[in-house]
Design a protein around this motif. Structure first.
Motif, PDB file in Angstrom:
ATOM      1  N   ASN A  25      31.552  62.760  42.786  1.00 28.16           N
ATOM      2  CA  ASN A  25      31.168  63.986  42.082  1.00 28.16           C
ATOM      3  C   ASN A  25      31.377  63.851  40.588  1.00 28.16           C
ATOM      4  O   ASN A  25      30.673  64.478  39.791  1.00 28.16           O
ATOM      5  CB  ASN A  25      31.971  65.170  42.620  1.00 28.16           C
ATOM      6  N   GLN A  26      32.357  63.028  40.193  1.00 30.03           N
ATOM      7  CA  GLN A  26      32.630  62.829  38.768  1.00 30.03           C
ATOM      8  C   GLN A  26      31.591  61.939  38.091  1.00 30.03           C
ATOM      9  O   GLN A  26      31.294  62.115  36.915  1.00 30.03           O
ATOM     10  CB  GLN A  26      34.007  62.201  38.576  1.00 30.03           C
ATOM     11  N   ILE A  27      31.039  60.979  38.829  1.00 26.08           N
ATOM     12  CA  ILE A  27      30.174  59.983  38.183  1.00 26.08           C
ATOM     13  C   ILE A  27      28.694  60.239  38.421  1.00 26.08           C
ATOM     14  O   ILE A  27      27.866  59.532  37.850  1.00 26.08           O
ATOM     15  CB  ILE A  27      30.530  58.558  38.659  1.00 26.08           C
ATOM     16  N   LEU A  28      28.359  61.251  39.219  1.00 26.06           N
ATOM     17  CA  LEU A  28      26.954  61.541  39.506  1.00 26.06           C
ATOM     18  C   LEU A  28      26.567  62.909  38.968  1.00 26.06           C
ATOM     19  O   LEU A  28      27.300  63.884  39.147  1.00 26.06           O
ATOM     20  CB  LEU A  28      26.690  61.512  41.009  1.00 26.06           C
ATOM     21  N   HIS A  29      25.402  62.987  38.322  1.00 27.20           N
ATOM     22  CA  HIS A  29      24.832  64.288  37.997  1.00 27.20           C
ATOM     23  C   HIS A  29      24.488  64.995  39.304  1.00 27.20           C
ATOM     24  O   HIS A  29      24.214  64.346  40.324  1.00 27.20           O
ATOM     25  CB  HIS A  29      23.581  64.128  37.138  1.00 27.20           C
ATOM     26  N   PRO A  30      24.501  66.332  39.320  1.00 25.21           N
ATOM     27  CA  PRO A  30      24.233  67.065  40.571  1.00 25.21           C
ATOM     28  C   PRO A  30      22.943  66.656  41.258  1.00 25.21           C
ATOM     29  O   PRO A  30      22.906  66.510  42.475  1.00 25.21           O
ATOM     30  CB  PRO A  30      24.178  68.529  40.103  1.00 25.21           C
ATOM     31  N   GLU A  31      21.864  66.429  40.465  1.00 22.85           N
ATOM     32  CA  GLU A  31      20.595  66.067  41.096  1.00 22.85           C
ATOM     33  C   GLU A  31      20.669  64.678  41.739  1.00 22.85           C
ATOM     34  O   GLU A  31      20.061  64.422  42.786  1.00 22.85           O
ATOM     35  CB  GLU A  31      19.449  66.120  40.083  1.00 22.85           C
TER      36      GLU A  31
END
Length: 412
Positions: free
Chosen positions: A331-337
């Protein structure tokens, strides 16, 4: 336009798009603002107006220092703040208004670049055209008076909860925590009271003097006494970035300029950063354990449990903790999309999603990710994997966000 029906489907902004940006609104945590503007700097010039509706204070100064210092392409700026309470439903790509509020805007020049007023006024009119935003343009001191309560609360209440790892209710029965909040507040008020741009402001003077701030802090704690601290969950439990540099850090910097010492705020800032570093290390430790368990499972190792069901239960609990830590790091390293796309892939091809996740986690743990991975970058990685299934290594096209020192060779 109703906020509850507003479509907010996220769209990745990439360097491949060179079209000029006339008006740009940057919202959310202060620590994301510099990164967001850096990614579109090539599309911004002196004819662009940027509205910073970010958390904390001092974001504009950092943006000017780190991105537009000494350049002729510096845009004009607006500062914004809203008191609406909104909720984003990712499943329906919509925003729902939980509490109606208002939005206040002010010029971000503090007496300079006044020739750019016309472009900013066009932006102000565009925002005022959205009825539900309830926008207005105000002088800087009145805008700060509107924003200051949330900044002070987040600089006094939240860091004490994080440092002591207690919920809001714990503050009411902890004299030491109350003394700490009092010292933080006293130092912050001394800085605000001495800021030259606020000299003569009756609105600010009436707010910072007397008992209004203390009453506000107490009412905030009482309203949230049944729930855990927001920042405690974000920083200590999830290891997410902290905005302390734009909260206590802002007042520390201004105090230094004004010759005012803020020892309690300095201690709080440093301790929050230390706690955040420990949270990241704990998550990394969980991830390393998860990868070790995965390698053992893939190798058929383990040989079963010697101690019966108890050992099996311990192993299951450890795996659950490792899975939770792994997801928190993703969750920290990925954009929501990008996270949404990877989740859809997992439903269809679980092993493929796991392979991609392992590559991304490896890059993150070795410091080779300089920003969150966008959906476009994830697509590139997915395409590379699909096109090279028979090879032992794949080559990822060099894009912003991957480490320039890396050879871009990722082991399958």
């Amino acid at each position: 336009m109703k906020l509850e029906h507003l479509s907010v489907t996220p769209k990745a902004i990439t360097r491949d798009d060179n079209s000029h940006i006339d008006q740009l609104l940057v919202a959310g945590p202060g620590h994301d603002a510099v990164e967001a503007l850096q990614s579109v700097k090539h599309r911004i010039d002196k004819d662009t107006t940027v509205c910073l509706m970010t958390d904390g204070l001092g974001v504009l100064e950092e943006v000017r220092q780190r991105i537009f210092r000494g350049t002729e392409s510096s845009p004009s700026f607006l500062l914004g703040h809203m008191s609406h309470r909104l909720a984003f439903n990712r499943g329906q790509d919509s925003v729902k208004e939980l509490r109606f509020g208002k939005t206040q805007l002010t010029f971000g020049d503090f007496g300079r670049d006044m020739e750019k007023t016309e472009t900013r006024m066009n932006f102000v009119k565009a925002l005022q055209g959205v009825k539900d935003l309830n926008s207005s343009l105000t002088p800087f001191d009145k805008w700060l008076h509107f924003k200051l309560p949330s900044v002070i609360l987040d600089s006094v209440v939240e860091p004490v909860c994080v440092l002591l790892e207690i919920p809001y209710a714990g503050l009411l029965r902890n004299p030491a925590a109350q003394r700490m909040m009092h010292r933080l507040l006293t130092e912050i008020v001394s800085v605000v009271d001495s800021m030259p741009e606020l000299e003569g402001s009756a609105a600010i003077r009436d707010f910072i003097r007397g008992n209004r701030i203390k009453q506000l802090i107490y009412s905030r704690i009482m309203a949230r006494r049944s729930v855990p601290s927001v920042e405690l969950e974000r920083q200590i439990q999830n290891g997410l970035p902290t905005d302390v540099d734009y909260l206590n850090g802002f007042f520390i910097r201004r105090g230094h300029e004004l010759g005012i010492q803020l020892p309690t705020n300095i201690m709080m800032r440093d301790m929050i950063k230390a706690k955040h570093s420990l949270a990241i290390e704990r998550l990394n430790s969980y991830i390393r354990k998860a990868r070790l368990e995965q390698l053992k499972a893939q190798g058929g190792g383990g040989g079963g449990s010697r101690n019966g069901g108890g050992s099996g239960q311990d192993g299951e609990r450890q795996r659950q903790q490792a899975d939770e830590a792994r997801q928190q790091m993703l969750n920290q390293i990925l954009h929501p999309e990008a996270a949404d796309r990877l989740g859809r892939i997992r439903l269809v091809k679980e092993q493929r999603a796991i392979d991609i996740e392992n590559r991304l986690l490896t890059l993150a743990q070795t410091g080779q990710l300089r920003q969150k991975v966008t959906e476009a970058q994830l697509k590139d990685l997915l395409t590379a994997v699909a096109d090279n299934q028979e090879q032992e290594k794949i080559v990822v096209s060099r894009r912003k966000g991957w480490d320039d020192d890396d050879d871009d060779l990722l082991d399958l």
